[in-house]
Scaffold this active site. Structure first.
Site, PDB file in Angstrom:
ATOM      1  N   LYS A 153       0.837  -1.210   0.000  1.00 29.83           N
ATOM      2  CA  LYS A 153       0.000   0.000   0.000  1.00 29.83           C
ATOM      3  C   LYS A 153       0.871   1.258   0.000  1.00 29.83           C
ATOM      4  O   LYS A 153       0.622   2.193  -0.756  1.00 29.83           O
ATOM      5  CB  LYS A 153      -0.893  -0.007   1.248  1.00 29.83           C
ATOM      6  N   ASN A 154       1.910   1.260   0.839  1.00 26.86           N
ATOM      7  CA  ASN A 154       2.708   2.483   0.980  1.00 26.86           C
ATOM      8  C   ASN A 154       3.660   2.723  -0.193  1.00 26.86           C
ATOM      9  O   ASN A 154       4.270   3.779  -0.287  1.00 26.86           O
ATOM     10  CB  ASN A 154       3.487   2.466   2.298  1.00 26.86           C
ATOM     11  N   ARG A 205      -4.065  10.355   5.121  1.00 28.07           N
ATOM     12  CA  ARG A 205      -2.977  11.323   5.210  1.00 28.07           C
ATOM     13  C   ARG A 205      -2.120  11.354   3.938  1.00 28.07           C
ATOM     14  O   ARG A 205      -1.628  12.397   3.526  1.00 28.07           O
ATOM     15  CB  ARG A 205      -2.122  10.939   6.416  1.00 28.07           C
ATOM     16  N   CYS A 224      -4.645   8.045  10.075  1.00 32.51           N
ATOM     17  CA  CYS A 224      -4.549   7.444  11.399  1.00 32.51           C
ATOM     18  C   CYS A 224      -4.187   8.486  12.450  1.00 32.51           C
ATOM     19  O   CYS A 224      -3.277   9.295  12.254  1.00 32.51           O
ATOM     20  CB  CYS A 224      -3.451   6.375  11.404  1.00 32.51           C
ATOM     21  N   ARG A 252       1.653  14.427  13.661  1.00 31.97           N
ATOM     22  CA  ARG A 252       1.971  14.217  12.247  1.00 31.97           C
ATOM     23  C   ARG A 252       1.886  15.484  11.400  1.00 31.97           C
ATOM     24  O   ARG A 252       1.026  15.621  10.530  1.00 31.97           O
ATOM     25  CB  ARG A 252       1.064  13.128  11.658  1.00 31.97           C
ATOM     26  N   PRO A 253       2.790  16.404  11.649  1.00 37.51           N
ATOM     27  CA  PRO A 253       2.796  17.637  10.855  1.00 37.51           C
ATOM     28  C   PRO A 253       3.266  17.379   9.427  1.00 37.51           C
ATOM     29  O   PRO A 253       3.810  16.315   9.128  1.00 37.51           O
ATOM     30  CB  PRO A 253       3.812  18.517  11.591  1.00 37.51           C
ATOM     31  N   ILE A 254       3.052  18.368   8.559  1.00 33.93           N
ATOM     32  CA  ILE A 254       3.576  18.264   7.189  1.00 33.93           C
ATOM     33  C   ILE A 254       4.531  19.420   6.892  1.00 33.93           C
ATOM     34  O   ILE A 254       4.762  19.775   5.743  1.00 33.93           O
ATOM     35  CB  ILE A 254       2.455  18.213   6.124  1.00 33.93           C
ATOM     36  N   ASP A 255       5.078  19.996   7.989  1.00 37.46           N
ATOM     37  CA  ASP A 255       5.943  21.170   7.816  1.00 37.46           C
ATOM     38  C   ASP A 255       7.113  20.908   6.878  1.00 37.46           C
ATOM     39  O   ASP A 255       7.530  21.800   6.125  1.00 37.46           O
ATOM     40  CB  ASP A 255       6.463  21.644   9.184  1.00 37.46           C
ATOM     41  N   ASP A 258       5.448   0.655  11.941  1.00 34.54           N
ATOM     42  CA  ASP A 258       4.209   0.016  11.484  1.00 34.54           C
ATOM     43  C   ASP A 258       4.107  -1.448  11.921  1.00 34.54           C
ATOM     44  O   ASP A 258       3.084  -2.092  11.672  1.00 34.54           O
ATOM     45  CB  ASP A 258       4.098   0.093   9.955  1.00 34.54           C
ATOM     46  N   ARG A 312      -8.386  -0.336   5.312  1.00 26.37           N
ATOM     47  CA  ARG A 312      -7.589   0.683   4.616  1.00 26.37           C
ATOM     48  C   ARG A 312      -6.292   0.083   4.076  1.00 26.37           C
ATOM     49  O   ARG A 312      -5.761   0.570   3.070  1.00 26.37           O
ATOM     50  CB  ARG A 312      -7.209   1.816   5.585  1.00 26.37           C
TER      51      ARG A 312
HETATM   52  C1  UD1 Z   1       4.671   6.881   6.390  1.00 22.04           C
HETATM   53  C2  UD1 Z   1       3.814   5.653   6.219  1.00 22.04           C
HETATM   54  C3  UD1 Z   1       3.327   5.178   7.568  1.00 22.04           C
HETATM   55  C4  UD1 Z   1       4.502   4.969   8.521  1.00 22.04           C
HETATM   56  C5  UD1 Z   1       5.403   6.186   8.564  1.00 22.04           C
HETATM   57  C6  UD1 Z   1       6.681   5.956   9.342  1.00 22.04           C
HETATM   58  C7  UD1 Z   1       2.859   5.995   4.014  1.00 22.04           C
HETATM   59  C8  UD1 Z   1       1.668   6.280   3.201  1.00 22.04           C
HETATM   60  N1  UD1 Z   1       2.705   6.003   5.352  1.00 22.04           N
HETATM   61  O1  UD1 Z   1       3.863   7.879   6.971  1.00 22.04           O
HETATM   62  O2  UD1 Z   1       2.623   3.945   7.389  1.00 22.04           O
HETATM   63  O3  UD1 Z   1       4.014   4.730   9.831  1.00 22.04           O
HETATM   64  O4  UD1 Z   1       5.772   6.576   7.231  1.00 22.04           O
HETATM   65  O5  UD1 Z   1       7.360   4.856   8.836  1.00 22.04           O
HETATM   66  O6  UD1 Z   1       3.927   5.731   3.495  1.00 22.04           O
HETATM   67  N2  UD1 Z   1       7.240  14.585  10.516  1.00 22.04           N
HETATM   68  C9  UD1 Z   1       7.455  15.917  10.772  1.00 22.04           C
HETATM   69  N3  UD1 Z   1       7.225  16.823   9.770  1.00 22.04           N
HETATM   70  C10 UD1 Z   1       6.801  16.446   8.534  1.00 22.04           C
HETATM   71  C11 UD1 Z   1       6.592  15.079   8.285  1.00 22.04           C
HETATM   72  C12 UD1 Z   1       6.820  14.169   9.292  1.00 22.04           C
HETATM   73  O7  UD1 Z   1       7.835  16.283  11.883  1.00 22.04           O
HETATM   74  O8  UD1 Z   1       6.616  17.312   7.669  1.00 22.04           O
HETATM   75  C13 UD1 Z   1       7.482  13.578  11.585  1.00 22.04           C
HETATM   76  C14 UD1 Z   1       6.235  12.784  11.963  1.00 22.04           C
HETATM   77  O9  UD1 Z   1       5.451  13.478  12.905  1.00 22.04           O
HETATM   78  C15 UD1 Z   1       6.838  11.517  12.513  1.00 22.04           C
HETATM   79  C16 UD1 Z   1       8.077  11.327  11.649  1.00 22.04           C
HETATM   80  O10 UD1 Z   1       8.347  12.588  11.054  1.00 22.04           O
HETATM   81  O11 UD1 Z   1       7.230  11.712  13.844  1.00 22.04           O
HETATM   82  C17 UD1 Z   1       7.934  10.296  10.547  1.00 22.04           C
HETATM   83  O12 UD1 Z   1       6.738  10.543   9.834  1.00 22.04           O
HETATM   84  P1  UD1 Z   1       6.619  10.261   8.272  1.00 22.04           P
HETATM   85  O13 UD1 Z   1       7.747   9.436   7.831  1.00 22.04           O
HETATM   86  O14 UD1 Z   1       6.375  11.552   7.588  1.00 22.04           O
HETATM   87  O15 UD1 Z   1       5.286   9.413   8.201  1.00 22.04           O
HETATM   88  P2  UD1 Z   1       4.319   9.398   6.957  1.00 22.04           P
HETATM   89  O16 UD1 Z   1       5.103   9.678   5.733  1.00 22.04           O
HETATM   90  O17 UD1 Z   1       3.110  10.183   7.244  1.00 22.04           O
END
Ligand code: UD1
Length: 421
Positions: free
Chosen positions: A22-23, A96, A120, A125-128, A308, A400
Site C-alpha cells: 500500500k505504501n 494522510r 490514522c 503528524r505535521p507536514i511542515d 508500522d 484501509r
Molecule cells: C509513512 C507511512 C506510515 C509509517 C510512517 C513511518 C505511508 C503512506 N505512510 O507515513 O505507514 O508509519 O511513514 O514509517 O507511506 N514529521 C514531521 N514533519 C513532517 C513530516 C513528518 O515532523 O513534515 C514527523 C512525523 O510526525 C513523525 C516522523 O516525522 O514523527 C515520521 O513521519 P513520516 O515518515 O512523515 O510518516 P508518513 O510519511 O506520514
C-alpha cells in the site's frame, strides 16, 4: 460498520502470498500526475486507501482504466488541459497520504490546493517538512481554511535538508524535484524500500535520480516525464503481520513474494524471541519458538524496526516469557492498542515512549476497538491466541491497508468471520 469475530486459540499454518505494498502504491499513484503518457501500475493491493487515492486522481482529471481480469492493474491516462489542482477535504480527510498529490501538482501545473490530511490518529503528524521543501524549490505556500495552497512559475532546483527523515515528505519532494529546473539535492531523506520503489518508477518515466535508498538524493530536473509500466513491491508490513501471526499462535507460516532484506529488523527480533526463520530470495518462513522469549525493540526510520510493526510485535510479546521494553521513537501517540490488549489480559505499562510488557499472560476473548490501522492488526493477532471469541470493532481501519485479511487468515486455519454491527 463491520467487525471481525475471531475464535481462538488457533495455530496458523500454511503458505500465503504477500499483496502489493500500500505504501509503495500510494506514491506511485500520485506520481502518475507528473506523466504526459499513460502509466500502468500492476500489483496494486485491493485496499480502501488505493480506492481513495484513485478517486482523488479521477477528481483531479486523470482517466483511470481498470482491467476486469486483473483488479491489481490500473492504467492512468494523462488528463491534459482538464486537470484540476484542487484536492478537497471530503477526499483527503480519511487518508494522510493524499498530501502526496501536492508535490506533483505544483511541479506539473505550477499551482495546487490540497486539504490538510486526515488518516490514522497516531500522533500530531505535521507536514511542515513537505511545505518547507516545496518553499525551498521556489513555491509560495499558504495555509488557509484547512487547505494548503502552493504556487510557482516553475520549481527551481535547490538544496534542502529534512529536519526528520519523513517518508511521504521525501516522496513528495522527490516527485516535485523531477520537473524542477536544474539540480535538487535532498538530505536526511527517508530510506524506506517504498521510497526506492518510487524512484524506480520515476526513473522509468524519464526522471534523473541518483542515491535512491541513501539519505542523500540528487535529482536532475527534466522538462517532462512520459508513460511507464511498473509493478509495486510486496507489502513488507502485511508480510510482517502474518509472520508475527505465525509466531504468536505457535504456528508455521511461509510468505511468498516478499523481500527478506526489507524485513531484516523484524526477522532479527523474531529470531531473538526464539522463532526459526528460513528465507529464500523472495520468501520468508517463520516457525514459532517454544517457548517464546521476551525481546526488546526500538522503532526507528528504515533500516530500523518499522513503527508500522510495533503494535503487532507488542501483541506477540504478551505471549513471551519475561519482561521486555518496546520503545516507540517515530510517533508520539502510537500505543493506542495498549488499553485494548490490557482488557484482553495483557500486562503492559506505558511511560512516555516506552511500553514494558510482561509475559506470558493468557488472553481472553473480549470486545475490543480498533483505533488505527496497525493497532487493529495487533488486536487481531491477540485474538488469534485468546481463549474464546474476540470481537474487533471498527475494522474499517484494517480495510484501509490489509487486502482480504480474513480470507488469508482463514487459509492459514484461523476462525474469523466478518459481521456487520
Ligand atoms: C509513512 C507511512 C506510515 C509509517 C510512517 C513511518 C505511508 C503512506 N505512510 O507515513 O505507514 O508509519 O511513514 O514509517 O507511506 N514529521 C514531521 N514533519 C513532517 C513530516 C513528518 O515532523 O513534515 C514527523 C512525523 O510526525 C513523525 C516522523 O516525522 O514523527 C515520521 O513521519 P513520516 O515518515 O512523515 O510518516 P508518513 O510519511 O506520514
Amino acid at each position: 460498520m463491520d467487525c471481525f469475530e475471531i475464535t481462538g486459540p488457533n495455530r496458523l499454518q500454511g503458505r500465503i502470498r504477500a499483496a502489493g505494498a500500500k505504501n509503495a502504491a500510494l506514491p506511485a499513484l500520485a506520481a502518475t500526475l507528473l506523466a504526459e503518457g499513460t502509466v500502468e501500475l500492476t500489483g496494486l493491493p485491493q485496499v480502501r486507501d488505493i480506492d481513495t487515492m484513485t478517486r482523488l486522481l479521477e477528481h483531479l482529471g486523470t482517466r483511470v482504466e481498470r482491467d476486469p481480469d486483473d483488479l491489481g492493474t490500473l492504467r492512468f491516462l494523462p488528463s491534459g488541459s482538464t486537470v484540476s489542482d484542487d484536492a478537497d477535504y471530503d477526499l483527503v480527510k480519511t487518508m494522510r497520504a493524499s498530501i502526496l498529490v501536492l508535490g506533483p501538482l505544483v511541479a506539473r501545473l505550477g499551482h495546487a490546493r490540497v486539504s490538510l490530511p486526515g488518516g490514522c490518529a497516531i500522533g500530531v503528524r505535521p507536514i511542515d517538512q513537505h511545505l518547507a521543501g516545496l518553499e525551498a524549490l521556489g513555491a509560495k505556500v499558504t495555509l488557509e481554511h484547512g487547505y494548503v495552497t502552493a504556487r510557482c512559475d516553475r520549481l527551481v532546483g535547490n538544496r534542502f535538508r529534512f529536519s526528520v527523515p519523513t517518508v511521504t515528505g521525501t516522496e513528495n519532494l522527490l516527485m516535485a524535484a523531477c520537473l524542477a529546473r536544474g539540480t535538487t539535492v535532498l538530505e536526511n531523506c527517508a530510506r524506506e524500500p517504498e521510497v526506492i520503489d518510487l524512484a524506480r518508477l520515476l526513473t522509468r518515466m524519464g526522471a534523473q535520480i541518483s542515491g535512491a535508498g541513501e539519505s542523500r538524493l540528487e535529482i536532475q530536473g527534466v522538462d517532462s516525464l512520459g508513460g511507464a509500466r511498473h509493478q509495486v513491491i510486496p507489502d513488507r508490513i502485511e508480510a510482517g503481520t502474518f509472520l508475527v501471526a505465525a509466531a504468536i499462535t505457535g504456528g508455521d507460516v511461509e510468505l511468498e513474494g516478499s523481500a527478506p532484506a526489507d524485513l531484516a529488523p523484524l526477522l532479527e527480533a523474531l529470531a531473538g524471541a526464539g522463532c526459526t526463520i528460513d528465507t529464500g530470495p523472495s520468501s520468508i518462513r517463520v516457525a514459532a519458538g517454544e517457548p517464546l522469549r521476551s525481546c526488546s525493540i526500538e522503532t526507528a526510520p528504515h533500516p530500523g524496526f518499522a513503527t508500522d510493526l510495533q503494535a503487532q510485535f507488542m501483541a506477540l510479546m504478551t505471549q513471551a516469557t519475561g519482561r521486555c521494553s518496546i520503545h516507540e521513537t517515530v510517533f508520539e501517540n502510537r500505543f493506542q492498542h495498549v488499553p485494548e490488549l490490557v482488557r484482553m489480559g495483557a500486562t503492559i505499562q506505558v511511560d512516555g515512549g516506552y511500553a514494558s510488557v510482561e509475559g506470558p499472560t493468557p488472553l481472553s476473548g473480549s470486545h475490543v476497538m480498533a483505533t488505527d490501522l496497525r493497532a487493529s492488526a495487533s488486536l487481531v493477532l491477540a485474538a488469534l491466541v485468546a481463549e474464546g471469541t474476540t470481537v474487533v470493532h471498527r475494522i474499517y481501519h484494517l480495510d484501509r491497508g490489509y487486502e482480504g485479511m480474513e480470507e488469508k487468515l482463514r487459509t492459514l486455519g484461523a476462525r474469523v468471520v466478518r459481521t456487520t454491527e
